[in-house]
Design an enzyme around this catalytic site. Sequence first.
Site, PDB file in Angstrom:
ATOM      1  N   THR A 178       0.698  -1.270  -0.037  1.00 48.76           N
ATOM      2  CA  THR A 178       0.119  -0.006  -0.031  1.00 48.76           C
ATOM      3  C   THR A 178       0.896   1.314   0.011  1.00 48.76           C
ATOM      4  O   THR A 178       2.019   1.232   0.518  1.00 48.76           O
ATOM      5  CB  THR A 178      -1.064  -0.078   1.246  1.00 48.76           C
ATOM      6  OG1 THR A 178      -1.774  -1.118   1.103  1.00 48.76           O
ATOM      7  CG2 THR A 178      -1.601   1.195   1.446  1.00 48.76           C
ATOM      8  N   ARG A 206     -15.101  -6.153  -0.484  1.00 46.90           N
ATOM      9  CA  ARG A 206     -14.371  -5.546   0.631  1.00 46.90           C
ATOM     10  C   ARG A 206     -13.821  -4.383   0.754  1.00 46.90           C
ATOM     11  O   ARG A 206     -13.016  -3.674  -0.118  1.00 46.90           O
ATOM     12  CB  ARG A 206     -13.254  -6.646   1.265  1.00 46.90           C
ATOM     13  CG  ARG A 206     -12.552  -6.352   2.422  1.00 46.90           C
ATOM     14  CD  ARG A 206     -11.076  -5.878   2.197  1.00 46.90           C
ATOM     15  NE  ARG A 206     -10.441  -5.749   3.386  1.00 46.90           N
ATOM     16  CZ  ARG A 206      -9.459  -4.968   3.549  1.00 46.90           C
ATOM     17  NH1 ARG A 206      -8.713  -4.228   2.528  1.00 46.90           N
ATOM     18  NH2 ARG A 206      -8.688  -4.847   4.735  1.00 46.90           N
ATOM     19  N   GLY A 208     -11.038  -1.708   3.019  1.00 48.42           N
ATOM     20  CA  GLY A 208     -10.283  -1.439   4.016  1.00 48.42           C
ATOM     21  C   GLY A 208     -10.137  -0.268   4.635  1.00 48.42           C
ATOM     22  O   GLY A 208     -11.004   0.465   4.797  1.00 48.42           O
ATOM     23  N   ASP A 209      -9.181  -0.073   5.466  1.00 45.68           N
ATOM     24  CA  ASP A 209      -9.028   1.062   6.311  1.00 45.68           C
ATOM     25  C   ASP A 209      -8.582   2.221   5.457  1.00 45.68           C
ATOM     26  O   ASP A 209      -8.798   3.313   5.786  1.00 45.68           O
ATOM     27  CB  ASP A 209      -7.914   0.733   7.297  1.00 45.68           C
ATOM     28  CG  ASP A 209      -6.475   0.601   6.597  1.00 45.68           C
ATOM     29  OD1 ASP A 209      -6.486  -0.391   6.082  1.00 45.68           O
ATOM     30  OD2 ASP A 209      -5.446   1.267   6.804  1.00 45.68           O
ATOM     31  N   THR A 229      -0.844   1.892   6.932  1.00 45.97           N
ATOM     32  CA  THR A 229      -0.712   0.426   6.087  1.00 45.97           C
ATOM     33  C   THR A 229      -0.895  -0.526   7.122  1.00 45.97           C
ATOM     34  O   THR A 229      -0.313  -0.461   8.198  1.00 45.97           O
ATOM     35  CB  THR A 229       0.538   0.711   5.207  1.00 45.97           C
ATOM     36  OG1 THR A 229       0.525  -0.631   4.751  1.00 45.97           O
ATOM     37  CG2 THR A 229       1.796   1.108   5.803  1.00 45.97           C
ATOM     38  N   GLY A 230      -1.020  -1.553   6.676  1.00 44.95           N
ATOM     39  CA  GLY A 230      -1.107  -2.898   7.328  1.00 44.95           C
ATOM     40  C   GLY A 230      -2.436  -3.644   7.281  1.00 44.95           C
ATOM     41  O   GLY A 230      -3.165  -3.431   6.313  1.00 44.95           O
ATOM     42  N   GLY A 232      -5.601  -3.800   7.320  1.00 45.27           N
ATOM     43  CA  GLY A 232      -6.774  -2.686   7.550  1.00 45.27           C
ATOM     44  C   GLY A 232      -8.079  -3.313   8.170  1.00 45.27           C
ATOM     45  O   GLY A 232      -8.639  -2.458   8.981  1.00 45.27           O
TER      46      GLY A 232
END
Length: 327
Positions: A178, A206, A208-209, A229-230, A232
């Site tokens: 990301t 889906r 994500g964050d 990032t990571g 999410g």
Amino acid sequence: MNLKHARMHSSCAVEPVLIVHGGAGTVTEDRFPGKIRGVTLAAKVGYQVLARNGSVLEAVEQAVRIMEADRYFNAGYGSVLNAEGDVEMDASIMDGATKATGSLSGVRDLLHPISLARAVMEHSGHNFLIGEGLRSFALDRGFRFLEPPGQLVTQYAKDALEDWKASDQSYQSGEGGTVGAVAIDANGHIAAATSTGGLTGKRVGRVGDTPIIGSGTYADNRLGGVSLTGDGDIIMKVCIAYDVLRTAELTGRPVQPVADELLDTMSAELGGTAGMVGVDSDGNVVVAHNSQHMSWAYQRGDTVAYGVSKDDFNLLPASDSEFISLV
Ligand code: ASP
């Protein structure tokens, strides 16, 4: 690393800085050079915008666009694939002066989702668009979707999906990739932007964050700016982007140790790992991750700093790059 950042780069007057990340996760060594090339180039391109009196929004958008076009990152071309083998991307951008935000989710066949997120912020009258409405808004604004579809899919992403199918199929950020950028200019104006293909094997639809303001991205001239990032699905449960800046404000502590702590608290309570880059309102940089790796780089003045592994801190003159001619 944290001390080095603080020692080298705290200052009274705000000195412009542009910081980027290229994703939190576990990166194999053969991919290090590509990641470093990508993040240092993005930092330099974004910084050039600031150096030429461009806006912080323009700077973070341009930095993110560099990585969206780079197959080494999970954004734009090179995005990871959902369970059906397609690229579906999320992005967001925030203006710290006005708190204007633009987010989108599930966009396909568009090389630069971050530019569309900025258009959502500036021209849609809303904060967040998805689906058919997003697509028709994009077409109205003159964005071009790739024809034929599927051109953002790389062999690397296909192989990663096959590996994921053969594994326990947990939704972890894997290599990561990301991308995000945060900038502050001489007037203390801050912007942040994040763009991603999400997680390999994710369910179609889906979110994500990354497009969630306060989770994946936040900017406020008074507090600072961050890009996350990571993992999410976990990050968004603890709204780290906002929490890190607000907690630092309320406790009067620097953002860096608060960032380190919140990441570790998240992982201890809920699992997963994550990382972030950012700046505070004085222009001090923040680089934090509890994943094994996170590629990052920033430029301030004539110097570029970068790293990938924990506690990596390398410096290079901004002029020292085979890619400078692209700027
Ligand atoms: N945070 C992104 C997501 O969950 C993935 C990543 O940063 O690697 O969509």
